[in-house]
Design a protein around this motif. Structure first.
Motif, PDB file in Angstrom:
ATOM      1  N   LYS A 165       6.394   3.236 -11.570  1.00  0.00           N
ATOM      2  CA  LYS A 165       6.046   2.801 -10.215  1.00  0.00           C
ATOM      3  C   LYS A 165       4.830   1.872 -10.248  1.00  0.00           C
ATOM      4  N   TYR A 166       3.879   2.194 -11.101  1.00  0.00           N
ATOM      5  CA  TYR A 166       2.666   1.379 -11.218  1.00  0.00           C
ATOM      6  C   TYR A 166       3.003  -0.029 -11.687  1.00  0.00           C
ATOM      7  N   ARG A 167       3.816  -0.140 -12.716  1.00  0.00           N
ATOM      8  CA  ARG A 167       4.186  -1.459 -13.236  1.00  0.00           C
ATOM      9  C   ARG A 167       4.971  -2.264 -12.197  1.00  0.00           C
ATOM     10  N   SER A 168       5.838  -1.579 -11.473  1.00  0.00           N
ATOM     11  CA  SER A 168       6.632  -2.248 -10.448  1.00  0.00           C
ATOM     12  C   SER A 168       5.749  -2.810  -9.332  1.00  0.00           C
ATOM     13  N   VAL A 169       4.823  -1.999  -8.870  1.00  0.00           N
ATOM     14  CA  VAL A 169       3.957  -2.450  -7.780  1.00  0.00           C
ATOM     15  C   VAL A 169       3.001  -3.536  -8.257  1.00  0.00           C
ATOM     16  N   MET A 170       2.580  -3.479  -9.526  1.00  0.00           N
ATOM     17  CA  MET A 170       1.705  -4.525 -10.060  1.00  0.00           C
ATOM     18  C   MET A 170       2.438  -5.873 -10.053  1.00  0.00           C
ATOM     19  N   LYS A 171       3.698  -5.883 -10.433  1.00  0.00           N
ATOM     20  CA  LYS A 171       4.480  -7.122 -10.422  1.00  0.00           C
ATOM     21  C   LYS A 171       4.611  -7.662  -9.001  1.00  0.00           C
ATOM     22  N   LYS A 172       4.881  -6.754  -8.055  1.00  0.00           N
ATOM     23  CA  LYS A 172       5.024  -7.190  -6.662  1.00  0.00           C
ATOM     24  C   LYS A 172       3.716  -7.760  -6.120  1.00  0.00           C
ATOM     25  N   ILE A 173       2.614  -7.127  -6.453  1.00  0.00           N
ATOM     26  CA  ILE A 173       1.318  -7.616  -5.966  1.00  0.00           C
ATOM     27  C   ILE A 173       1.040  -9.007  -6.511  1.00  0.00           C
ATOM     28  N   THR A 174       1.233  -9.186  -7.806  1.00  0.00           N
ATOM     29  CA  THR A 174       0.914 -10.490  -8.412  1.00  0.00           C
ATOM     30  C   THR A 174       1.881 -11.595  -7.979  1.00  0.00           C
ATOM     31  N   SER A 175       3.097 -11.216  -7.610  1.00  0.00           N
ATOM     32  CA  SER A 175       4.052 -12.251  -7.201  1.00  0.00           C
ATOM     33  C   SER A 175       4.056 -12.501  -5.691  1.00  0.00           C
ATOM     34  N   THR A 176       3.565 -11.577  -4.898  1.00  0.00           N
ATOM     35  CA  THR A 176       3.634 -11.695  -3.444  1.00  0.00           C
ATOM     36  C   THR A 176       2.330 -12.168  -2.813  1.00  0.00           C
ATOM     37  N   VAL A 177       1.227 -11.631  -3.277  1.00  0.00           N
ATOM     38  CA  VAL A 177      -0.066 -11.886  -2.645  1.00  0.00           C
ATOM     39  C   VAL A 177      -0.622 -13.219  -3.134  1.00  0.00           C
ATOM     40  N   GLU A 178      -1.088 -14.022  -2.171  1.00  0.00           N
ATOM     41  CA  GLU A 178      -1.609 -15.350  -2.509  1.00  0.00           C
ATOM     42  C   GLU A 178      -3.128 -15.356  -2.638  1.00  0.00           C
ATOM     43  N   ASP A 179      -3.797 -14.571  -1.855  1.00  0.00           N
ATOM     44  CA  ASP A 179      -5.260 -14.550  -1.845  1.00  0.00           C
ATOM     45  C   ASP A 179      -5.780 -13.737  -3.030  1.00  0.00           C
ATOM     46  N   VAL A 180      -6.707 -14.309  -3.785  1.00  0.00           N
ATOM     47  CA  VAL A 180      -7.232 -13.666  -4.990  1.00  0.00           C
ATOM     48  C   VAL A 180      -7.981 -12.372  -4.653  1.00  0.00           C
ATOM     49  N   ASN A 181      -8.797 -12.386  -3.607  1.00  0.00           N
ATOM     50  CA  ASN A 181      -9.547 -11.184  -3.224  1.00  0.00           C
ATOM     51  C   ASN A 181      -8.605 -10.056  -2.818  1.00  0.00           C
ATOM     52  N   THR A 182      -7.560 -10.406  -2.072  1.00  0.00           N
ATOM     53  CA  THR A 182      -6.572  -9.406  -1.660  1.00  0.00           C
ATOM     54  C   THR A 182      -5.866  -8.833  -2.886  1.00  0.00           C
TER      55      THR A 182
ATOM     56  N   LEU B 203       0.830  -1.217   0.000  1.00  0.00           N
ATOM     57  CA  LEU B 203       0.000   0.000   0.000  1.00  0.00           C
ATOM     58  C   LEU B 203       0.859   1.261   0.000  1.00  0.00           C
ATOM     59  N   LYS B 204       1.970   1.218   0.737  1.00  0.00           N
ATOM     60  CA  LYS B 204       2.897   2.363   0.727  1.00  0.00           C
ATOM     61  C   LYS B 204       3.442   2.598  -0.677  1.00  0.00           C
ATOM     62  N   GLU B 205       3.797   1.514  -1.351  1.00  0.00           N
ATOM     63  CA  GLU B 205       4.315   1.641  -2.715  1.00  0.00           C
ATOM     64  C   GLU B 205       3.233   2.151  -3.665  1.00  0.00           C
ATOM     65  N   VAL B 206       2.014   1.663  -3.454  1.00  0.00           N
ATOM     66  CA  VAL B 206       0.898   2.143  -4.280  1.00  0.00           C
ATOM     67  C   VAL B 206       0.707   3.639  -4.079  1.00  0.00           C
ATOM     68  N   LEU B 207       0.710   4.083  -2.836  1.00  0.00           N
ATOM     69  CA  LEU B 207       0.509   5.504  -2.546  1.00  0.00           C
ATOM     70  C   LEU B 207       1.680   6.355  -3.045  1.00  0.00           C
ATOM     71  N   ALA B 208       2.862   5.763  -3.152  1.00  0.00           N
ATOM     72  CA  ALA B 208       4.019   6.490  -3.679  1.00  0.00           C
ATOM     73  C   ALA B 208       3.815   6.861  -5.147  1.00  0.00           C
ATOM     74  N   ILE B 209       2.955   6.135  -5.831  1.00  0.00           N
ATOM     75  CA  ILE B 209       2.652   6.472  -7.232  1.00  0.00           C
ATOM     76  C   ILE B 209       2.091   7.893  -7.311  1.00  0.00           C
ATOM     77  N   SER B 210       1.292   8.269  -6.323  1.00  0.00           N
ATOM     78  CA  SER B 210       0.642   9.588  -6.353  1.00  0.00           C
ATOM     79  C   SER B 210       1.632  10.738  -6.237  1.00  0.00           C
ATOM     80  N   ALA B 211       2.840  10.466  -5.749  1.00  0.00           N
ATOM     81  CA  ALA B 211       3.851  11.514  -5.619  1.00  0.00           C
ATOM     82  C   ALA B 211       4.685  11.688  -6.884  1.00  0.00           C
ATOM     83  N   SER B 212       4.365  10.939  -7.912  1.00  0.00           N
ATOM     84  CA  SER B 212       5.131  11.008  -9.165  1.00  0.00           C
ATOM     85  C   SER B 212       4.937  12.360  -9.834  1.00  0.00           C
TER      86      SER B 212
END
Length: 141
Positions: free
Chosen positions: A104-121, A86-95
């Motif tokens: 920043k958006y592409r980077s955080v998208m990769k981290k979300i898809t590779s880190t988070v296991e729960d589909v809803n999350t 969430l911190k990384e997501v919010l850092a996008i707004s400071a661009s």
């Protein structure tokens, strides 16, 4: 003032001289007043249109916040990871530029898809990231 001396006087309106009143087709004072009123009405209408658009934008951009709050409440196992994302997501707004925001958006998208296991999350975080990215690129552009 007494009108006693006019008793018995008959007035025939047909004998009065006919006066013609002519109105000019252009009255600069009237035109100036009407023009000012027209400009004020148009400016007010434009402000109302912009206000409605802004309110719709705020509504659209904030409708995912409740799901993010619920996510944080219910994610005890991955709460620290989610907070970091969430911190990384919010850092996008400071661009400062759209290109930086996209990176920043592409980077955080990769981290979300590779880190988070729960589909809803994952869906909640991806949706929130997209909202922040859209806001950042709209503000930067």
């Amino acid at each position: 003032m007494s009108f006693d001396n006019l008793k018995g006087v008959k007035l025939n309106l047909n004998e009065l001289p006919k006066q013609r009143i002519q109105y000019s087709s252009y009255n600069p004072d009237l035109e100036r007043m009407l023009g000012g009123a027209r400009e004020k009405a148009e400016a007010k209408e434009q402000r109302e249109i912009e206000s409605v658009a802004l309110l719709r934008s705020i509504n659209e951009n904030t409708k995912g916040l409740d799901s993010v709050v619920d996510l944080l409440k219910n994610m005890s196992a991955q709460q620290e990871e989610v907070l970091e994302l969430l911190k990384e997501v919010l850092a996008i707004s400071a661009s400062e530029t759209e290109e930086v925001a996209e990176g920043k958006y592409r980077s955080v998208m990769k981290k979300i898809t590779s880190t988070v296991e729960d589909v809803n999350t994952m869906q909640t975080l991806l949706g929130f990231a997209k909202t922040i990215y859209t806001m950042a690129t709209t503000a930067a552009g």
